[in-house]
Design a protein around this motif. Sequence first.
Motif, mmCIF file in Angstrom:
data_model
loop_
_atom_site.group_PDB
_atom_site.id
_atom_site.type_symbol
_atom_site.label_atom_id
_atom_site.label_comp_id
_atom_site.label_asym_id
_atom_site.label_seq_id
_atom_site.Cartn_x
_atom_site.Cartn_y
_atom_site.Cartn_z
ATOM 1 N N GLU A 36 0.839 -1.198 0.000
ATOM 2 C CA GLU A 36 0.000 0.000 0.000
ATOM 3 C C GLU A 36 0.878 1.253 0.000
ATOM 4 O O GLU A 36 0.587 2.225 -0.688
ATOM 5 C CB GLU A 36 -0.916 -0.020 1.226
ATOM 6 C CG GLU A 36 -1.839 1.173 1.303
ATOM 7 C CD GLU A 36 -2.810 1.104 2.476
ATOM 8 O OE1 GLU A 36 -3.034 2.162 3.100
ATOM 9 O OE2 GLU A 36 -3.351 0.010 2.763
ATOM 10 N N ARG A 40 0.918 4.414 -2.650
ATOM 11 C CA ARG A 40 0.742 5.798 -2.197
ATOM 12 C C ARG A 40 1.922 6.672 -2.642
ATOM 13 O O ARG A 40 1.725 7.787 -3.113
ATOM 14 C CB ARG A 40 0.576 5.861 -0.686
ATOM 15 C CG ARG A 40 -0.749 5.337 -0.190
ATOM 16 C CD ARG A 40 -0.835 5.411 1.338
ATOM 17 N NE ARG A 40 -2.068 4.884 1.847
ATOM 18 C CZ ARG A 40 -3.211 5.564 1.935
ATOM 19 N NH1 ARG A 40 -3.264 6.807 1.533
ATOM 20 N NH2 ARG A 40 -4.297 5.001 2.429
ATOM 21 N N LEU A 76 -7.068 2.654 1.057
ATOM 22 C CA LEU A 76 -7.014 2.784 -0.406
ATOM 23 C C LEU A 76 -8.381 3.096 -1.004
ATOM 24 O O LEU A 76 -8.468 3.813 -1.999
ATOM 25 C CB LEU A 76 -6.449 1.509 -1.030
ATOM 26 C CG LEU A 76 -5.002 1.167 -0.667
ATOM 27 C CD1 LEU A 76 -4.569 -0.108 -1.376
ATOM 28 C CD2 LEU A 76 -4.065 2.316 -1.010
ATOM 29 N N ALA A 97 -7.559 2.025 -4.656
ATOM 30 C CA ALA A 97 -7.837 0.593 -4.647
ATOM 31 C C ALA A 97 -8.091 0.038 -6.045
ATOM 32 O O ALA A 97 -7.923 -1.161 -6.275
ATOM 33 C CB ALA A 97 -9.028 0.301 -3.744
#
Length: 141
Positions: A36, A40, A76, A97
Amino acid sequence: MSQPIQHTVVNVDELEVVDGRAYENLEGWVPELASEEDLRMALEKAFDYRGDISLTFKNGERVEAYVFNRHTGSGLADSYIQYFASNAPDKKKATYAEIARIEFTGKDRAAGKHWEAWLQKYTEKKAAGEKNIALHPEALD
């Protein structure tokens, strides 16, 4: 009566409190999105990038886009980017996501366009005796 406004001379260099960022050449970069945090970080760089990127979504759709905004939420699903797709006139939005792959495919339009370079060109024209000096941006192809 009100007091007159007082003006003071300030050395601008003394006001600088944050170091500048070094230029990072991202053209052609395809970040590995293993976590994740990787996603980002890549989307943050995509927002700062002044060129098009290619986004591949988890549903298989692929789009050439210019990212102009982002919102970072707690997960997300509630974080998103806003972008202009090269094949559509309207703004688009996608959650973090939904994104499977990011590629920095477009030319970075801001690469090498520093204040110092502009100032040098201006100074050269002025020293050559030119009048009404106007520096224009490069054509975008």
